[in-house]
Motif scaffolding. Structure first.
Motif, short mmCIF file in Angstrom:
data_model
loop_
_atom_site.label_atom_id
_atom_site.label_comp_id
_atom_site.label_asym_id
_atom_site.label_seq_id
_atom_site.Cartn_x
_atom_site.Cartn_y
_atom_site.Cartn_z
N PHE A 165 0.82 -1.21 0.00
CA PHE A 165 0.00 0.00 0.00
C PHE A 165 0.85 1.25 0.00
CE2 PHE A 165 -3.46 -2.71 1.77
CZ PHE A 165 -4.31 -2.55 0.71
N PHE A 166 1.93 1.23 0.73
CA PHE A 166 2.83 2.38 0.74
C PHE A 166 4.20 1.93 1.25
CE2 PHE A 166 0.41 2.30 4.61
CZ PHE A 166 1.35 2.41 5.60
N ALA A 167 5.21 2.66 0.86
CA ALA A 167 6.57 2.30 1.25
C ALA A 167 7.00 3.01 2.53
CB ALA A 167 7.54 2.63 0.12
N ASN A 168 6.41 4.16 2.80
CA ASN A 168 6.82 4.96 3.95
C ASN A 168 5.63 5.16 4.88
OD1 ASN A 168 7.91 6.74 5.74
ND2 ASN A 168 8.51 8.27 4.23
N PHE A 169 5.77 4.73 6.14
CA PHE A 169 4.67 4.81 7.08
C PHE A 169 4.40 6.23 7.56
CE2 PHE A 169 5.78 0.28 7.81
CZ PHE A 169 4.57 -0.25 7.40
N ASN A 170 5.18 7.20 7.15
CA ASN A 170 4.99 8.57 7.59
C ASN A 170 4.20 9.41 6.60
OD1 ASN A 170 6.48 8.19 9.98
ND2 ASN A 170 8.38 8.43 8.85
N VAL A 171 3.73 8.80 5.51
CA VAL A 171 3.10 9.57 4.44
C VAL A 171 1.66 9.09 4.21
CG1 VAL A 171 3.23 10.13 1.98
CG2 VAL A 171 5.32 9.89 3.31
N GLY A 172 0.76 10.02 4.00
CA GLY A 172 -0.59 9.70 3.57
C GLY A 172 -1.53 9.24 4.66
N GLU A 173 -2.73 8.82 4.19
CA GLU A 173 -3.78 8.40 5.11
C GLU A 173 -3.41 7.13 5.87
OE1 GLU A 173 -7.49 8.01 3.11
OE2 GLU A 173 -7.40 10.01 2.27
N MET A 174 -2.74 6.21 5.21
CA MET A 174 -2.36 4.97 5.89
C MET A 174 -1.33 5.25 6.98
SD MET A 174 -4.30 2.76 4.65
CE MET A 174 -3.64 1.21 5.18
N GLY A 175 -0.47 6.22 6.76
CA GLY A 175 0.48 6.62 7.79
C GLY A 175 -0.23 7.19 9.00
N THR A 176 -1.27 7.96 8.76
CA THR A 176 -2.07 8.52 9.85
C THR A 176 -2.78 7.40 10.61
OG1 THR A 176 -2.44 10.51 8.55
CG2 THR A 176 -3.90 10.15 10.42
N LEU A 177 -3.31 6.43 9.89
CA LEU A 177 -3.96 5.28 10.53
C LEU A 177 -2.97 4.52 11.40
CD1 LEU A 177 -6.38 3.40 10.91
CD2 LEU A 177 -5.64 2.22 8.82
N TYR A 178 -1.79 4.28 10.86
CA TYR A 178 -0.75 3.57 11.61
C TYR A 178 -0.38 4.33 12.89
CZ TYR A 178 3.78 1.81 12.99
OH TYR A 178 4.83 1.33 13.72
N LYS A 179 -0.18 5.64 12.77
CA LYS A 179 0.17 6.44 13.95
C LYS A 179 -0.93 6.40 14.99
CE LYS A 179 3.07 9.68 11.41
NZ LYS A 179 3.18 11.05 10.90
N THR A 180 -2.19 6.42 14.55
CA THR A 180 -3.33 6.35 15.47
C THR A 180 -3.35 5.03 16.22
OG1 THR A 180 -4.59 7.78 14.02
CG2 THR A 180 -5.83 6.54 15.65
N ILE A 181 -3.11 3.93 15.49
CA ILE A 181 -3.09 2.62 16.12
C ILE A 181 -1.97 2.53 17.14
CG2 ILE A 181 -2.64 0.17 15.69
CD1 ILE A 181 -4.22 0.53 13.07
N VAL A 182 -0.80 3.05 16.81
CA VAL A 182 0.34 3.01 17.74
C VAL A 182 0.03 3.85 18.97
CG1 VAL A 182 2.74 3.69 18.06
CG2 VAL A 182 2.05 2.48 15.99
N LEU A 183 -0.58 5.03 18.79
CA LEU A 183 -0.93 5.87 19.95
C LEU A 183 -1.96 5.17 20.85
CD1 LEU A 183 -1.18 9.44 18.40
CD2 LEU A 183 0.46 8.62 20.08
#
Length: 50
Positions: A28-46
């Protein structure tokens, strides 16, 4: 009581590992800091850290 929290923590870590593996598998993406999926990942980690 501590073993319940420890179990929940391990469950959250396992779900995070599965989430990361699925995203990498489908590319889906190469960098977890970019885009909507990065935001989703950060939310899950928080949420995991709370």
């Amino acid at each position: 009581m501590d073993w319940i929290l420890l179990g929940l923590n391990h469950t959250a870590q396992a779900l995070e590992s599965v989430f990361m593996a699925v995203l990498k598998l489908f590319g889906f993406f190469a960098n977890f800091n970019v885009g909507e999926m990065g935001t989703l990942y950060k939310t899950i980690v928080l949420l995991e850290r709370v």
